[in-house]
Design an enzyme around this catalytic site. Structure first.
Site, PDB file in Angstrom:
ATOM      1  N   CYS A  94      -9.227  44.984  -1.811  1.00  0.00           N
ATOM      2  CA  CYS A  94      -9.406  43.532  -1.737  1.00  0.00           C
ATOM      3  C   CYS A  94     -10.266  43.060  -2.900  1.00  0.00           C
ATOM      4  O   CYS A  94     -11.197  43.750  -3.323  1.00  0.00           O
ATOM      5  CB  CYS A  94      -9.972  43.097  -0.399  1.00  0.00           C
ATOM      6  SG  CYS A  94     -11.743  43.225  -0.242  1.00  0.00           S
ATOM      7  N   GLU A  95      -9.902  41.900  -3.405  1.00  0.00           N
ATOM      8  CA  GLU A  95     -10.603  41.397  -4.591  1.00  0.00           C
ATOM      9  C   GLU A  95     -11.980  40.824  -4.264  1.00  0.00           C
ATOM     10  O   GLU A  95     -12.754  40.535  -5.159  1.00  0.00           O
ATOM     11  CB  GLU A  95      -9.750  40.351  -5.307  1.00  0.00           C
ATOM     12  CG  GLU A  95      -9.546  39.066  -4.547  1.00  0.00           C
ATOM     13  CD  GLU A  95      -8.594  38.123  -5.269  1.00  0.00           C
ATOM     14  OE1 GLU A  95      -7.791  38.584  -6.104  1.00  0.00           O
ATOM     15  OE2 GLU A  95      -8.664  36.907  -4.975  1.00  0.00           O
ATOM     16  N   HIS A  96     -12.274  40.678  -2.975  1.00  0.00           N
ATOM     17  CA  HIS A  96     -13.584  40.138  -2.609  1.00  0.00           C
ATOM     18  C   HIS A  96     -14.649  41.219  -2.519  1.00  0.00           C
ATOM     19  O   HIS A  96     -15.796  40.985  -2.884  1.00  0.00           O
ATOM     20  CB  HIS A  96     -13.497  39.406  -1.261  1.00  0.00           C
ATOM     21  CG  HIS A  96     -12.497  38.297  -1.256  1.00  0.00           C
ATOM     22  ND1 HIS A  96     -11.436  38.246  -0.384  1.00  0.00           N
ATOM     23  CD2 HIS A  96     -12.379  37.218  -2.048  1.00  0.00           C
ATOM     24  CE1 HIS A  96     -10.722  37.170  -0.615  1.00  0.00           C
ATOM     25  NE2 HIS A  96     -11.262  36.536  -1.627  1.00  0.00           N
ATOM     26  N   GLN A 135      -3.986  39.760   0.308  1.00  0.00           N
ATOM     27  CA  GLN A 135      -2.685  40.107   0.886  1.00  0.00           C
ATOM     28  C   GLN A 135      -1.663  39.011   0.615  1.00  0.00           C
ATOM     29  O   GLN A 135      -0.482  39.290   0.368  1.00  0.00           O
ATOM     30  CB  GLN A 135      -2.860  40.355   2.393  1.00  0.00           C
ATOM     31  CG  GLN A 135      -1.609  40.911   3.044  1.00  0.00           C
ATOM     32  CD  GLN A 135      -1.833  41.321   4.470  1.00  0.00           C
ATOM     33  OE1 GLN A 135      -2.914  41.816   4.816  1.00  0.00           O
ATOM     34  NE2 GLN A 135      -0.844  41.135   5.309  1.00  0.00           N
ATOM     35  N   HIS A 163      -7.617  45.586   6.661  1.00  0.00           N
ATOM     36  CA  HIS A 163      -8.575  45.394   5.575  1.00  0.00           C
ATOM     37  C   HIS A 163      -9.875  46.095   5.935  1.00  0.00           C
ATOM     38  O   HIS A 163     -10.520  45.735   6.923  1.00  0.00           O
ATOM     39  CB  HIS A 163      -8.825  43.892   5.358  1.00  0.00           C
ATOM     40  CG  HIS A 163      -7.621  43.173   4.831  1.00  0.00           C
ATOM     41  ND1 HIS A 163      -7.612  42.563   3.592  1.00  0.00           N
ATOM     42  CD2 HIS A 163      -6.380  43.010   5.337  1.00  0.00           C
ATOM     43  CE1 HIS A 163      -6.420  42.036   3.376  1.00  0.00           C
ATOM     44  NE2 HIS A 163      -5.654  42.286   4.435  1.00  0.00           N
TER      45      HIS A 163
HETATM   46  N1  LIG Z   1      -7.182  35.319   2.900  1.00  0.00           N
HETATM   47  C1  LIG Z   1      -7.622  36.561   2.664  1.00  0.00           C
HETATM   48  N2  LIG Z   1      -8.902  36.855   2.896  1.00  0.00           N
HETATM   49  C2  LIG Z   1      -9.304  38.113   2.669  1.00  0.00           C
HETATM   50  C3  LIG Z   1      -8.470  39.128   2.210  1.00  0.00           C
HETATM   51  N3  LIG Z   1      -9.197  40.274   2.092  1.00  0.00           N
HETATM   52  C4  LIG Z   1     -10.439  39.944   2.481  1.00  0.00           C
HETATM   53  N4  LIG Z   1     -10.528  38.646   2.830  1.00  0.00           N
HETATM   54  C5  LIG Z   1     -11.648  37.803   3.312  1.00  0.00           C
HETATM   55  O1  LIG Z   1     -12.370  37.264   2.252  1.00  0.00           O
HETATM   56  C6  LIG Z   1     -13.481  36.618   2.841  1.00  0.00           C
HETATM   57  C7  LIG Z   1     -14.648  36.576   1.888  1.00  0.00           C
HETATM   58  O2  LIG Z   1     -15.597  35.783   2.546  1.00  0.00           O
HETATM   59  P1  LIG Z   1     -17.080  35.507   2.012  1.00  0.00           P
HETATM   60  O3  LIG Z   1     -17.794  34.697   3.066  1.00  0.00           O
HETATM   61  O4  LIG Z   1     -17.018  34.979   0.627  1.00  0.00           O
HETATM   62  O5  LIG Z   1     -17.669  36.978   1.897  1.00  0.00           O
HETATM   63  P2  LIG Z   1     -18.555  37.808   2.953  1.00  0.00           P
HETATM   64  O6  LIG Z   1     -19.882  37.158   3.157  1.00  0.00           O
HETATM   65  O7  LIG Z   1     -18.571  39.218   2.472  1.00  0.00           O
HETATM   66  O8  LIG Z   1     -17.691  37.660   4.293  1.00  0.00           O
HETATM   67  P3  LIG Z   1     -17.604  38.609   5.584  1.00  0.00           P
HETATM   68  O9  LIG Z   1     -16.514  39.602   5.343  1.00  0.00           O
HETATM   69  O10 LIG Z   1     -17.268  37.668   6.717  1.00  0.00           O
HETATM   70  O11 LIG Z   1     -18.935  39.282   5.750  1.00  0.00           O
HETATM   71  C8  LIG Z   1     -13.740  37.365   4.137  1.00  0.00           C
HETATM   72  O12 LIG Z   1     -13.484  36.472   5.203  1.00  0.00           O
HETATM   73  C9  LIG Z   1     -12.697  38.491   4.119  1.00  0.00           C
HETATM   74  O13 LIG Z   1     -12.254  38.828   5.414  1.00  0.00           O
HETATM   75  C10 LIG Z   1      -7.117  38.787   1.982  1.00  0.00           C
HETATM   76  O14 LIG Z   1      -6.294  39.604   1.558  1.00  0.00           O
HETATM   77  N5  LIG Z   1      -6.735  37.484   2.228  1.00  0.00           N
HETATM   78 ZN   LIG Z   2     -12.649  42.197   1.347  1.00  0.00          ZN
END
Ligand SMILES: Nc1nc2c(ncn2[C@@H]2O[C@H](COP(=O)(O)OP(=O)(O)OP(=O)(O)O)[C@@H](O)[C@H]2O)c(=O)[nH]1
Ligand SMILES: [Zn+2]
Length: 204
Positions: A94-96, A135, A163
């Site tokens: 995942c890119e996040h 995704q 994920h």
């Molecule tokens: N739409 C989408 N969201 C994704 C995907 N992979 C990861 N995420 C979401 O990207 C979001 C990033 O949210 P942020 O609030 O910026 O990051 P964070 O504080 O690490 O969030 P949490 O995972 O809720 O702890 C999260 O809700 C992840 O579940 C994907 O493929 N599609």
């Molecule tokens: Zn992620």
């Protein structure tokens, strides 16, 4: 869908890439950030191993879907019904959070005279999987690549994935599955085609 794909070109030029030495140094920083000592014996080779494995895990940046989809076949005795390759396993990140996405892709198209080599469909999944992804983007990219290169009557792509950023950290919900779909052409305009795709994907 155009907007999604165009906003995510997802490739950089070779000249933008850091050197191997710089990449290894970055891993050493992260090891220290995690709380460990990169100079201890067990971790000495780790930066080199991580950098090498990144080359493999993110090899999709060095490949273009158009290259593998370029070869098509016409001699199929007039076959013009759905071609579905289902349960194509893939790993992405995942890119996040840069942690794994583990899933399966189901890819179908309605030929318009020409067909693709079946392995090429799995190769396209591999190319987009081996990049940092959401995704939704990956689903749209696979559909777009097939649509653009083959010009079929329709393309349907479904991805189901877990994920690890939702399982190992954050909200910590193990076992949840995310489903995404992209439909083009007849899969979008004909509910019966879309329903048949879903039935065939679900049949065991
Ligand atoms: N739409 C989408 N969201 C994704 C995907 N992979 C990861 N995420 C979401 O990207 C979001 C990033 O949210 P942020 O609030 O910026 O990051 P964070 O504080 O690490 O969030 P949490 O995972 O809720 O702890 C999260 O809700 C992840 O579940 C994907 O493929 N599609
Ligand atoms: Zn992620």
């Amino acid at each position: 869908m155009d907007a999604i794909v165009k906003n995510f070109p997802q490739t950089n030029r070779d000249s933008d890439r850091p050197s191997q030495q710089e990449a290894e140094e970055a891993v050493r920083v992260l090891l220290r950030w995690a709380g460990d000592d990169p100079t201890r014996e067990g971790l000495l080779e780790t930066p080199a191993r991580v950098v090498k494995s990144y080359r493999e895990l993110f090899s999709g940046y060095d490949m273009a879907a158009e290259d593998v989809l370029g070869r098509t076949f016409e001699e199929v005795a007039g076959y013009d019904d759905m071609v579905l390759v289902k349960d194509i396993p893939f790993f992405s990140h995942c890119e996040h959070h840069m942690v794994p996405i583990i899933g399966k892709a189901h890819v179908a198209y309605m030929p318009d005279g020409r067909v693709l080599g079946l392995s090429k469909i799995a190769r396209v999944v591999e190319i987009y999987g081996r990049r940092l992804q959401t995704q939704e983007t990956m689903t749209a990219q696979i559909a777009r690549a097939i649509d653009d290169t083959l010009n079929p009557r329709g393309v349907a792509v479904m991805i189901e994935a877990e994920h690890m950023c939702m399982a190992m950290r954050g909200v910590q919900k193990q076992g949840s599955t995310t489903l995404t779909t992209t439909f083009t052409g007849t899969f979008k305009t004909e509910p019966a085609d879309q329903a048949r795709f879903m039935t065939m994907v679900r049949s065991r």
